[in-house]
Scaffold this motif. Sequence first.
Motif, PDB file in Angstrom:
ATOM      1  N   GLU A  50      12.901  28.866  88.153  1.00 37.02           N
ATOM      2  CA  GLU A  50      13.277  27.461  88.280  1.00 37.02           C
ATOM      3  C   GLU A  50      12.123  26.563  87.856  1.00 37.02           C
ATOM      4  N   GLN A  52      11.056  22.526  87.651  1.00 34.15           N
ATOM      5  CA  GLN A  52      11.397  21.206  88.168  1.00 34.15           C
ATOM      6  C   GLN A  52      10.543  20.145  87.485  1.00 34.15           C
ATOM      7  N   GLU A 143      21.234  17.041  91.689  1.00 39.96           N
ATOM      8  CA  GLU A 143      21.616  18.057  92.662  1.00 39.96           C
ATOM      9  C   GLU A 143      23.139  18.141  92.769  1.00 39.96           C
ATOM     10  N   ARG A 145      26.920  19.433  93.396  1.00 41.97           N
ATOM     11  CA  ARG A 145      27.506  20.325  94.398  1.00 41.97           C
ATOM     12  C   ARG A 145      27.796  21.706  93.812  1.00 41.97           C
ATOM     13  N   GLN A 152      23.672  30.014  92.275  1.00 41.41           N
ATOM     14  CA  GLN A 152      22.341  30.443  91.870  1.00 41.41           C
ATOM     15  C   GLN A 152      22.187  31.957  91.976  1.00 41.41           C
ATOM     16  N   ARG A 170      15.494  21.615  86.313  1.00 45.29           N
ATOM     17  CA  ARG A 170      16.096  20.631  87.202  1.00 45.29           C
ATOM     18  C   ARG A 170      15.304  19.333  87.197  1.00 45.29           C
ATOM     19  N   ALA A 173      15.607  16.530  91.864  1.00 49.42           N
ATOM     20  CA  ALA A 173      16.154  17.468  92.841  1.00 49.42           C
ATOM     21  C   ALA A 173      15.074  17.850  93.848  1.00 49.42           C
ATOM     22  N   GLN A 176      14.410  23.479  97.480  1.00 46.85           N
ATOM     23  CA  GLN A 176      15.202  24.129  98.512  1.00 46.85           C
ATOM     24  C   GLN A 176      15.137  25.635  98.324  1.00 46.85           C
TER      25      GLN A 176
END
Length: 252
Positions: A50, A52, A143, A145, A152, A170, A173, A176
Amino acid sequence: MRDPALRLEALRRRLARMDGRAPSDASRFDLGHPAVDADLGGLNRCALHEVQAGTGADLASADGFALGLAARAAGTGVIVWIVQSMTATEAGLPYGAGLVDWGLDPARMLFVRTRDAGSLLAAGEDALRSGALGAVVMSIWAEPRALSLTAQRRLALGARERRTAAILVRSRAAAQAGPAETRWTITASPSRALEDGAPGRPALTVRLDKNRTGAKPGQWVMEWRSDERRFADLASVSGDLVPLVAQRPAAA
């Protein structure tokens, strides 16, 4: 708690590098940056990673870092880049000449643009499960739904089963918990001019926030060398320069 097997594997690789005999493993790839690679012991090619963007303005930098990872992971394989329309609106559409300047071959890339996050995730899962690609990059907005923990996990499973690198980019976001093996935060950084004032290479501040193999988080300022298709320290220049903030000691 981290998986003991993953921690043991990370320790084995670090000891091997200290011994000057880095293990050859087709399931892993590195950044091409000696210092960072020595710390991390390489990245899992058969996993979800991931990336960001630090801020909305850093989205293009995050995409650039993700494409750099994809290039390292894919080798001569084909890269699929799937972009959600909102992300393309904010960061711009891919440009062939720009991809060439980044060290990528447009002839070995497939670009997919989707209207929403659900379509992007479905396309990403299909691409991963084909087993015919070197890497799959997915640039998703905010982000949604649709990007549930289950979604993921499906991406991570597809990457593992088909031994294909999956990179999820991303923006806007919050961090998390999820199945990604690594999580990075990318912000743009001032580049250093080359000789005779030529424009410097793209520079990034790269922060590793999570690594499931046990390597400690860290932060580095690096540049992408498109001619070598690897990350490296900022190019050295002659003369005295004020150091970049990210490179200064904490006491400063």
